[in-house]
Design an enzyme around this catalytic site. Sequence first.
Site, PDB file in Angstrom:
ATOM      1  N   GLU A   1       0.755  -2.896  12.242  1.00 57.47           N
ATOM      2  CA  GLU A   1       1.045  -4.336  12.136  1.00 57.47           C
ATOM      3  C   GLU A   1       1.307  -4.995  13.488  1.00 57.47           C
ATOM      4  OE1 GLU A   1       4.135  -4.770   9.127  1.00 57.47           O
ATOM      5  OE2 GLU A   1       2.508  -4.857   7.639  1.00 57.47           O
TER       6      GLU A   1
ATOM      7  N   LYS B   1       2.622   0.178  15.953  1.00 57.77           N
ATOM      8  CA  LYS B   1       3.846   0.287  15.159  1.00 57.77           C
ATOM      9  C   LYS B   1       3.857   1.604  14.384  1.00 57.77           C
ATOM     10  CE  LYS B   1       6.206  -2.151  11.402  1.00 57.77           C
ATOM     11  NZ  LYS B   1       6.101  -3.290  10.472  1.00 57.77           N
ATOM     12  N   GLN B   2       2.670   2.028  13.934  1.00 52.55           N
ATOM     13  CA  GLN B   2       2.613   3.165  13.007  1.00 52.55           C
ATOM     14  C   GLN B   2       1.232   3.789  13.053  1.00 52.55           C
ATOM     15  OE1 GLN B   2       2.836  -0.299  10.219  1.00 52.55           O
ATOM     16  NE2 GLN B   2       2.380   1.322   8.758  1.00 52.55           N
TER      17      GLN B   2
ATOM     18  N   TRP C   1       0.832  -1.218   0.000  1.00 49.02           N
ATOM     19  CA  TRP C   1       0.000   0.000   0.000  1.00 49.02           C
ATOM     20  C   TRP C   1       0.860   1.259   0.000  1.00 49.02           C
ATOM     21  CZ3 TRP C   1      -2.107   2.731   4.850  1.00 49.02           C
ATOM     22  CH2 TRP C   1      -1.136   2.732   5.861  1.00 49.02           C
ATOM     23  N   ASP C   2       2.196   1.105   0.135  1.00 46.53           N
ATOM     24  CA  ASP C   2       3.087   2.270   0.127  1.00 46.53           C
ATOM     25  C   ASP C   2       2.860   3.139  -1.112  1.00 46.53           C
ATOM     26  OD1 ASP C   2       4.032   0.053   1.685  1.00 46.53           O
ATOM     27  OD2 ASP C   2       5.842   1.184   2.113  1.00 46.53           O
TER      28      ASP C   2
END
Length: 802
Positions: free
Chosen positions: A499, A620-621, A360-361
């Site tokens: 994640e 994580k993000q 998805w980046d």
Amino acid sequence: MTEWSLEYKDFEAGKEPLREALCTLGNGYFATRGAAPEAKADDVHYPGSYIAGCFNRLRTHMAGETIENECMVNIPNWLPFTFRIENGHWFDLDRVEILEFHQQLNIHEGILRRSVRFDDGQGRRTTLHQERLVSMDQPHLAAMKTVLRAENWTGTVDVCSALDGRVNNSGVARYRALNNRHLCPIVAQTAPGNTLLLEMETSQSHIRIAQAAVTRFSREAESVACQGETAWEDDYIAHHFSNLAIEPGKPLEMVKTVAVYTSRDRAISDAMSEARQAIEEAPGFDILAQRHSLRWKQLWGQFSLDLATHADGEDSDTKKTLRLHIMHLLQTTSPHILDLDVSIPARGLHGEAYRGHIFWDELFVFPFFNLRIPEITRSLLQYRYRRLDAARRAARAEGYEGAMFPWQSGSNGREESQTLHLNPQSGNWIPDNSSLQRHISSAVAFNVWHYFEVTGDCDFLSSYGAEMLLEIARFWSSITTYNEDRGRYEILGIMGPDEYHDGYPDSSKPGIDNNAYTNIMAVWVLLRALELRTVMPGPSFMEICDRLQLTSEDFDRWDDISRRMHIHFHECGIISQFEGYEKLHEFDWEGYRTKYGDIHRLDRILESEDDTPNRYKASKQADVLMLFYLFTTEELGELFARLGYTFDHDTVARNIDYYMARTSHGSTLSQVVHSWVLARFDRPGAWPLFCQALRSDVEDIQGGTTPEGIHTGAMAGTVDLIQRCFTGIETRENTLWLNPALPPELRSLTFRIHYRGHMLNFHLTPVSVRVSTEPSAQHPVRIGLKDDIHELEPGQIREFPL
Ligand code: BGC
């Protein structure tokens, strides 16, 4: 020149893996790491080269299972080139005394230079000067020029120049237990004129990779005749040139030129004959370099960007890093991909992390290219369109309808995420559930829609885009279940972008429920699919619906879901990352920072302690905050209102503070998103986070990830922070809207973008914005500022106070 070059004044073995990744040269078709030409793959060096879209699959028996991995193949190494003085040791930095060292990546010209002045241990002082390019002009060509200058001696050198197919994919230590020999030998031979030919074939995908190389010598502009002796193995071919005379004041110049083709290339007969022909016709180094630099100069014209800050000395580093990011993005995907069936690997063509897969980046990379060369994003979307059937198959296999795109995509669009991964911290192989990140399909839809908004390319929408959007909408509709008790729709058993959470602490079943990001994105996709009815010409919309057998009941259900999707909240307006998040334990951030220092990869630390992040409020993000990254307050307000939830500005601030305090930034995407939301929502701290995101790769802030490949999402994301976030650029209603929010640290921004056929130049300061359009035959362009729309004729300049 420092704003345009990355320079190293010494050789440090420990830093070499990072430098190799950062000094990679490429042209979108292929790329080669900045490894020294005399280096072999070992603990320090990894001379990898990769061709976009060249994948192969291998099986390995591991932890009681047979696992299959598809990798972007490390192709035969074209670099090998070395020499020895008077029959001594072959040149090796470890075996000489380095007197001076200088390596420079020239960002503007796309050239890597290295010069080493050394003493060979026998008192002979010599200077080696090398420059290398991977042609941005002729994507199948690369070349390296070496000049040797004897300082205080006269004698001879021997030279070895080779093509080496004895390579494997061993660039990432934690993958080394997996089978990694992807290439089988086909041809290793020579041809007249000191030409080397090497052809290998990938073991499973049967892609032929052909290389032809020629080495030429000259002294004082006179060519030096020298016939090489051949050394070969099945997968290696070399020329040894002996007794080349050298003396002070008469440098020896050597040029190795290589051509690379594969059997997947367009307009070819067979790969090897094309490589041979290309090498026969290749011009000398200087002409190649001139044409190559011209192409770069033209690209820099399209991708120009400048800024000024209030901090002394900060500007040139910031500009250099931003330009380095632009360079690496263009080396990963350039106009040369327009005819290719490829997309952007999350880690570039710069290393083997994530095996060259596409994630998805793209969501972070697309806006950068949309506003510069939208033909590139169109081509990247076609990569997805060609894999629509695979996405349909994947949805069917899970019992859903429509199209479910894979979390990791490679050759044919099947799911390439691994099922087991190695935790290097504990040495354990653990189940990998990351493919439950179904939100990837929304990223594809988002990119389709935004490409369309930037370009107004209705033909693309009718031929490809609408079909993808409708099939993704259909997928979301089918994965969504209705909860009678709540009277709302839900999405269960998936993973959000964070994640660290792939399940509930006490459940053996993977997946979490009602991830806010996934649910809102699904609603957004359904709304865009419904909007197609008004955006597209009626007949072509009806044709697609007929083909896809979509009926008014489908649209009614989509409309209903878009009004009654469940979003979970806790504690005064905090959007729950997922249902049940509120019940997790708070994490001891300080304690773990004190114990481990770097806790970016908390998941690995906790697993090695027999614990799991699933138990904690630790991400994580960015996950919930992704919503504030992708949407404006107005857009989110509309989405929430439609769903019957209240949304006010205070809620945004509280959510930002809440999740920022609970995120480890274990993905380089995270700082980009956090910087963005702080800037757009008027919170302090955007600039320091932007600066951190900027350091992701140049300083390898995750401690060892950049040597395995750059982070294309973070690279594009940082440029996009400048391009869209600080300027508030949005493209909607056939208008380019501006809503600047320069961080206080920034004095001015100057850049150029492409919008609806116009080249637009922007200059922003805290008090004004100046826009000019290049002369052309286009219709006027619409620029929106606050509530006003201004029409600019081509060639006009306008300045607006802020
Ligand atoms: C991140 C993902 C990202 C992937 C590839 C992971 O570490 O968590 O969001 O897509 O890296 O860059």
